[in-house]
Design an enzyme around this catalytic site. Structure first.
Site, PDB file in Angstrom:
ATOM      1  N   GLY A 465       0.710  -1.198  -0.061  1.00  0.00           N
ATOM      2  CA  GLY A 465       0.060   0.066   0.152  1.00  0.00           C
ATOM      3  C   GLY A 465       0.738   1.183  -0.023  1.00  0.00           C
ATOM      4  O   GLY A 465       0.284   2.427  -0.417  1.00  0.00           O
ATOM      5  N   GLU A 673       6.669   3.471   8.859  1.00  0.00           N
ATOM      6  CA  GLU A 673       6.643   3.042  10.656  1.00  0.00           C
ATOM      7  C   GLU A 673       6.766   4.279  11.311  1.00  0.00           C
ATOM      8  O   GLU A 673       5.784   4.374  12.226  1.00  0.00           O
ATOM      9  CB  GLU A 673       8.090   2.438  10.951  1.00  0.00           C
ATOM     10  CG  GLU A 673       8.431   1.214  10.161  1.00  0.00           C
ATOM     11  CD  GLU A 673       7.536  -0.156  10.232  1.00  0.00           C
ATOM     12  OE1 GLU A 673       6.370  -0.159  11.077  1.00  0.00           O
ATOM     13  OE2 GLU A 673       7.576  -1.060   9.541  1.00  0.00           O
TER      14      GLU A 673
END
Length: 706
Positions: A465, A673
């Site tokens: 994604g 992240e």
């Protein structure tokens, strides 16, 4: 023609396929003669299987075979430790013995002609267990020191933290709790397995294709070259698809036994038992400081749950060692083995959890000192990584705070809790730091230049994604000096050159560096033998396709520099004092991410991380039935995650113009992240500012604010 393609807000090159439904995901690769498999799972948390009655299930319509530990072929399970696998322990050997390690462990596999038949027959499998005493209650767990790790030692010391805390003029010493959280991507896990003689093809949802091939090859004791894995599109994963979970082995095993392709799909409920999760975590965080806000001691003592058969470890205290300047730092990380299945990496594993405790404690310290929370952080800004005694390759934390605070309007904040209102509602402003390390792995890419003036670039990367299809196209187009429309990038097949794991925010850095290197090599070679400096014209003059392979290997910069992305997150919440409901009004985040390949997809990543942080702060948790370790809300009706109505109308991402020549050839740091790091503590700190109540256990639900 402009060649500044890196840095353009290019729309996703794979976007049309996704919105028109032509993008093919793992469960959609139907094969001729395909059968379907369904798993019967254990209802106890520990013990052994005494007997299995298959008589009723075997008589069900369409059943082709039923496998249990009593009749399944014995599998070699050669040693294999991919990066996502725990270093200590051994993965579950599925259907190989009568031992039960956790609730939901596969105890039988039904193969039938149709999916509905397989599911029905699986419900007819009758198992008698001899239950053993199980440890399933994380709140009563007894943490122990984990096995040795050279990369993440269980204890670290710098100076004397106990003495520093004892001598501190102001202290904060609290415990912070994060419940178990699940990834819940849109696409559930699925595998289609088909054998052709001794060669196996797997269409699988995965974040690391070659790791699947390596793992399944080790399970069946065959060559990795004989396992082909195909996964061109992944419908979200957030870490859930890093490991090769038991259902992949079961699909391959079933296909071998019945001699036809087999599809195995996990239901939403099975996602809570068949793949990993963010573990339950308890952290003691103590800070000592002088009256002027200089840190004199940091103590971070945390533990998390793991399974009894593997030691999964997050990098829980990693950021504690370097985020702030302090001479006395102690960290300890322990594990609590439970009769549960093994946790795994979930977006910003360790950092998201550890920084919730750290940044909550920093906010508590700021309040105790009467110092602005931003000012406290800036007063303790280090000039180098004090844990490794190395310079940072780049660190834009101060600039992140300056820009985000200005954009947020932080100077207008009244520091007194419950002092800001919007009509009836209490308004709170909170802030937190964010960081995530820069990771880099070896990767390979191949570029093929065609006489029609186009280029094909390939690597066995994944895209769950973030936009791998697009960023690689941009890197290749700029490096080759070709228009974007003349470059085609392809991924998702182990027949392509090996790529790095699609996790840890390292795909663009690793695979992108390989793509850049391959394109530089191809361009230089073509132009060296051409009578023109126009690369497009030189390609068109080719009589045959020209291709070159490039293997990227990280250098030694990580031994000389401390390399991290940094950010500052500001959040505004509104709390209804009667209903005790907290809602996020806006979030502003500013980030130093190195070079931004595509600001459009990067912003999308950050916004997604902010939404994940809202879920972490206010909604997500999975209570366990303490009798058997069952997740009581294993569905999307009761496991609450943010929907559009829960998200604030204002979520803003600011990117620092940061040049870092040390991290990798492209100068990128990664964003996937860090996007979630700092969001939950910023929200928690804003809720304290709004209400005067400090909630130290996530999620912050209305009952905790009553």
């Amino acid at each position: 023609m402009s060649t500044a393609i890196i840095g353009m807000p290019l729309s996703r090159v794979d976007g049309r396929k996704k919105v028109t439904g032509s993008a093919t995901y793992a469960a959609e690769f139907d094969q001729p003669g395909q059968a379907y498999a369904a798993i019967a799972r254990s209802t106890i948390a520990a013990g052994r299987i005494v007997s299995i009655d298959l008589s009723e299930a075997e008589q069900a319509s369409g059943v082709v075979a039923i496998l249990t530990h009593q009749n399944a072929p014995k599998l070699p399970y050669r040693a294999h430790k991919g990066d996502p696998d725990p270093v200590v322990g051994e993965r579950l050997h599925v259907l190989q013995s009568n031992e039960v390690n956790h609730q939901g462990q596969p105890v039988a596999l039904v193969v039938a002609d149709r999916l509905e038949q397989a599911l029905h027959a699986a419900s007819l499998v009758r198992v008698v267990y001899a239950s053993a005493t199980a440890s399933t209650d994380a709140t009563q767990a007894q943490p122990v020191s984990p096995g040795n790790s050279t990369t993440h030692p269980s204890e670290t010391r710098r100076g004397d933290a106990d003495a520093g805390l004892a001598a501190a003029e102001v202290k904060v010493d609290q415990t912070y709790v994060i419940p178990r959280q699940y990834h819940n991507p849109l696409e559930t896990h699925a595998t289609v397995a088909a054998w052709d003689g001794d060669k196996l093809t797997l269409w699988d949802k995965t974040q690391w294709l070659h790791n699947v091939a390596d793992e399944i090859a080790s399970v069946f004791d065959i060559s990795s070259e004989d396992v082909r894995v195909i996964s061109p599109f992944v419908g979200g994963a957030f870490g859930a698809a890093l490991r090769t979970w038991p259902h992949v082995t079961l699909a391959a095993l079933a296909a071998r036994v019945v001699g036809r392709p087999v599809k195995l799909m996990l239901s939403r409920r099975e996602m809570y038992y068949g793949v990993g999760y963010r573990p339950y975590t308890v952290q003691r965080f103590a800070l000592g400081a002088s009256r002027d806000g200089r840190l004199t001691a940091i103590l971070h003592d945390g533990w998390q749950e793991t399974s009894t058969y593997e030691e999964f470890r997050e990098s829980l205290p990693h950021a504690t060692k370097f985020l702030y300047s302090c001479s006395n730092v102690y960290t300890r990380h322990r594990l609590a083995p439970l009769n549960v299945h093994t946790p795994t990496y979930m977006r910003a594993p360790g950092e998201a959890s550890g920084i919730f405790a750290m940044e909550s404690a920093m906010d508590e310290l700021a309040f105790a000192l009467g110092i602005d929370p931003v000012e406290l952080r800036l007063r303790n800004e280090p000039t180098r990584d004090e844990a490794q005694d190395r310079p940072f390759s780049s660190r834009s934390m101060q600039e992140c705070y300056r820009l985000a605070a200005e954009r947020f309007g932080w100077s207008q904040r009244n520091p007194q809790p419950r002092s800001m209102r919007d009509g009836h509602k209490l308004i709170g402003w909170g802030v937190a730091s964010a960081t995530y390390p820069v990771h880099l792995q070896a990767a390979s890419a191949l570029v093929r230049l065609l006489p029609d003036g186009t280029a094909e670039v390939v690597s066995a990367a994944s895209d769950m994604g973030p936009g791998t299809w697009t960023t690689m196209t941009q890197i290749a187009a700029e490096t080759l000096r070709l228009p974007v429309g003349k470059v085609r990038f392809n991924l998702g097949d182990t027949k392509l050159p090996r790529a790095s794991v699609h996790g840890g925010s390292m795909t663009t850095a690793s695979v992108g560096s390989a793509v850049q290197g391959a394109c530089q090599k191809a361009r230089a070679s073509i132009l060296a033998n051409a009578s023109t400096n126009d690369i497009a014209e030189a390609i068109r003059r080719l009589e045959h396709p020209y291709e070159t392979l490039f293997h990227f290997t990280p250098g030694d910069a990580k031994k000389r520099f401390s390399m991290h992305a940094f950010g500052a997150v500001f959040a505004e919440v509104a709390v209804d004092p009667d209903l005790c409901e907290a809602r996020v009004n806006r979030i502003v985040g500013s980030y130093g991410l190195g070079r931004i390949v595509n600001p459009k997809t990067t912003r999308s990543q950050v916004i997604g991380g902010m939404v994940g942080g809202i879920g972490m702060a206010l909604m997500e948790h999975s209570p366990m039935d303490r009798r058997n370790g069952r997740a009581v809300n294993a569905n999307l009706a009761e496991y609450a995650i943010p929907v559009h109505a829960d998200n604030p109308p204002e979520m803003e991402a600011i990117f620092i113009d940061e040049h870092d020549p040390h991290v990798n050839p492209l100068g990128v740091k990664g964003v996937g992240e860090i996007a979630i790091v700092g969001v939950a503590p910023a929200i928690a700190n804003a809720i304290f500012h709004a209400t005067g109540k400090r909630i130290r256990e996530l999620p912050i639900t209305p009952d905790k604010l009553l």
